[in-house]
Design an enzyme around this catalytic site. Sequence first.
Site, PDB file in Angstrom:
ATOM      1  N   CYS A 129      13.420  10.838   7.229  1.00  0.00           N
ATOM      2  CA  CYS A 129      13.253  10.446   8.612  1.00  0.00           C
ATOM      3  C   CYS A 129      14.800  10.414   9.302  1.00  0.00           C
ATOM      4  O   CYS A 129      14.984  10.406  10.412  1.00  0.00           O
ATOM      5  CB  CYS A 129      12.664   8.783   8.532  1.00  0.00           C
ATOM      6  SG  CYS A 129      13.663   7.722   7.446  1.00  0.00           S
ATOM      7  N   LYS A 167       0.874  -1.306  -0.216  1.00  0.00           N
ATOM      8  CA  LYS A 167       0.124  -0.044  -0.021  1.00  0.00           C
ATOM      9  C   LYS A 167       0.992   1.278   0.037  1.00  0.00           C
ATOM     10  O   LYS A 167       1.557   1.634   1.100  1.00  0.00           O
ATOM     11  CB  LYS A 167      -0.857   0.041   1.226  1.00  0.00           C
ATOM     12  CG  LYS A 167      -1.942   1.308   1.027  1.00  0.00           C
ATOM     13  CD  LYS A 167      -2.512   1.405   2.281  1.00  0.00           C
ATOM     14  CE  LYS A 167      -1.660   2.717   3.175  1.00  0.00           C
ATOM     15  NZ  LYS A 167      -1.928   4.007   2.563  1.00  0.00           N
ATOM     16  N   GLY A 216       3.723   3.344  13.915  1.00  0.00           N
ATOM     17  CA  GLY A 216       4.242   2.194  14.008  1.00  0.00           C
ATOM     18  C   GLY A 216       3.983   1.288  15.326  1.00  0.00           C
ATOM     19  O   GLY A 216       3.818   0.284  15.499  1.00  0.00           O
ATOM     20  N   GLY A 239       7.210   4.754   8.336  1.00  0.00           N
ATOM     21  CA  GLY A 239       6.376   5.903   8.627  1.00  0.00           C
ATOM     22  C   GLY A 239       6.481   6.511   9.918  1.00  0.00           C
ATOM     23  O   GLY A 239       7.672   6.343  10.640  1.00  0.00           O
ATOM     24  N   SER A 240       5.640   6.869  10.596  1.00  0.00           N
ATOM     25  CA  SER A 240       5.614   7.538  11.619  1.00  0.00           C
ATOM     26  C   SER A 240       5.682   6.702  12.838  1.00  0.00           C
ATOM     27  O   SER A 240       5.251   5.736  12.848  1.00  0.00           O
ATOM     28  CB  SER A 240       4.396   8.597  11.778  1.00  0.00           C
ATOM     29  OG  SER A 240       3.265   7.840  12.220  1.00  0.00           O
ATOM     30  N   THR A 241       6.412   7.231  14.039  1.00  0.00           N
ATOM     31  CA  THR A 241       6.229   6.481  15.100  1.00  0.00           C
ATOM     32  C   THR A 241       5.084   6.003  15.729  1.00  0.00           C
ATOM     33  O   THR A 241       4.709   4.830  16.302  1.00  0.00           O
ATOM     34  CB  THR A 241       7.366   7.201  16.137  1.00  0.00           C
ATOM     35  OG1 THR A 241       8.544   7.315  15.656  1.00  0.00           O
ATOM     36  CG2 THR A 241       7.313   6.288  17.428  1.00  0.00           C
ATOM     37  N   GLU A 242       4.269   6.837  15.857  1.00  0.00           N
ATOM     38  CA  GLU A 242       2.795   6.852  16.063  1.00  0.00           C
ATOM     39  C   GLU A 242       2.178   5.752  15.399  1.00  0.00           C
ATOM     40  O   GLU A 242       1.609   4.650  16.222  1.00  0.00           O
ATOM     41  CB  GLU A 242       2.050   8.102  16.250  1.00  0.00           C
ATOM     42  CG  GLU A 242       0.587   7.999  16.561  1.00  0.00           C
ATOM     43  CD  GLU A 242      -0.255   9.451  16.091  1.00  0.00           C
ATOM     44  OE1 GLU A 242      -1.420   9.380  16.495  1.00  0.00           O
ATOM     45  OE2 GLU A 242       0.279  10.325  15.784  1.00  0.00           O
TER      46      GLU A 242
END
Length: 474
Positions: free
Chosen positions: A288, A180, A237, A232-235
């Site tokens: 990143c 995706k 993740g 992607g973002s830590t959140e």
Amino acid sequence: MFEYAPAPESRAIVDIRSSYGLFIDGQFTEGTGGRKTVNPATEEVLAEVTEAGETDVDAAVAAARRAYDEVWEPMRGAERAKYLYRIARIVQERARELAVLETLDNGKPIRESRDVDVPLVAAHFFYYAGWADKLRHAGFGPQPRPIGVAGQVIPWNFPLLMLAWKIAPALACGNTVVLKPAETTPLTALAFAEICQQADLPPGVVNIVTGGGDTGRLLVEHPDVDKVAFTGSTEVGRQIAKSVAGTRKRVTLELGGKAANIVFDDAPIDQAVEGIVNGIFFNQGHVCCAGSRLLVQESVAEELLDSLKRRMARLRVGDPLDKNTDIGAINSAAQLDRIRELSAAGDEEGAQRWSPPCELPERGFWFAPTIFTGVTQAHRIAREEIFGPVLSVLTFRTPAEAVEKANNTPYGLSAGVWSEKGSRILRIADQLRAGVVWANTFNKFDPTAPFGGYKESGYGREGGRQGLEAYLAH
């Protein structure tokens, strides 16, 4: 001052459809619209893209499972390698088209798409094609086996390159893929689906489903997905780690960063300035591993900042399709709001903001290259990932203080060290809690070198021999 005449790249090489469907089992479905992708430099709608739902994700995973069981896993590694080599060559043949498409959809300068992103995409497929028949010699057991179906979710900052980082090792190891792309940058992934057709890749080996966060969640949580790979973002993740906890799924996460770029007093100043600029302003800071915290030794701070400001005044911000452009558009309105919010926090907390004189286009999403001085470790701009062209400058006196400040972050993805002494670089690098440490350079990538982080920057490695491990059962 000497001025460059505009040198625009032609859009004519790219044929963008008005709408796109999903790529499942070797074929494109009918496009149902639902989500628009725009050019961030102009806010022009480029295409309508399908929002994949539960039945679509089910169909893509089922196609990947069939292809895995019937074709791809039983195939000899040398035969799989031929497909990867073919894909790599087609990427090279269509390099100009892919670079223009990436710049239109993402906003990054055409020079970066053309000279960095697309060549690295081809290099990753060439590199992992070479591993496909040598997996027994990779150091992961005498009889390494593929895992099965990989569900892969990639970000918008390097859309085609992140696709290559994910798909190339997965296919080389014998897995099949449902990928995706990010909701704001799906077009090069859909072009890659055409490349899979052009390469006669067996149907179902690679499937592309477009959509937003809900589509990604459906893929990650699908019961017939064996391996999850996310950048992607830590959140997000964290959410993925929770959702796969207690299941048999393997998972790798490459998340955020707040990298320290450490400049010692014996560093070559002009070289360091080029590295600092590349470290934070490359791809508009949408990286990143960007060197978003500059730690400079006190005795050379003033000299270095003067040189840095002179260099920043030469950066050209504007049309990403102009070959002279250094800094393109911010990828989306939402990301621009985030950059503005954190920059305003820097002002409120007492840091001093500086940007060169910079005329920004009236339409599109733009942010001038910015540095903050007078920053402390307590400032939000020194702790939170801004993901934009904003540099926080801190000073240090001793190597021990530099290491302490560099490691004072929840992230641990990358770092840079600048010094003429190799022994100092090696000693400092050994103390930095970062997955990648660059010496007298920054943002250098190679398919043969592993990449990944510690702490809230995720776990697992991509690239190199180590990048095979996440896709092998051993």
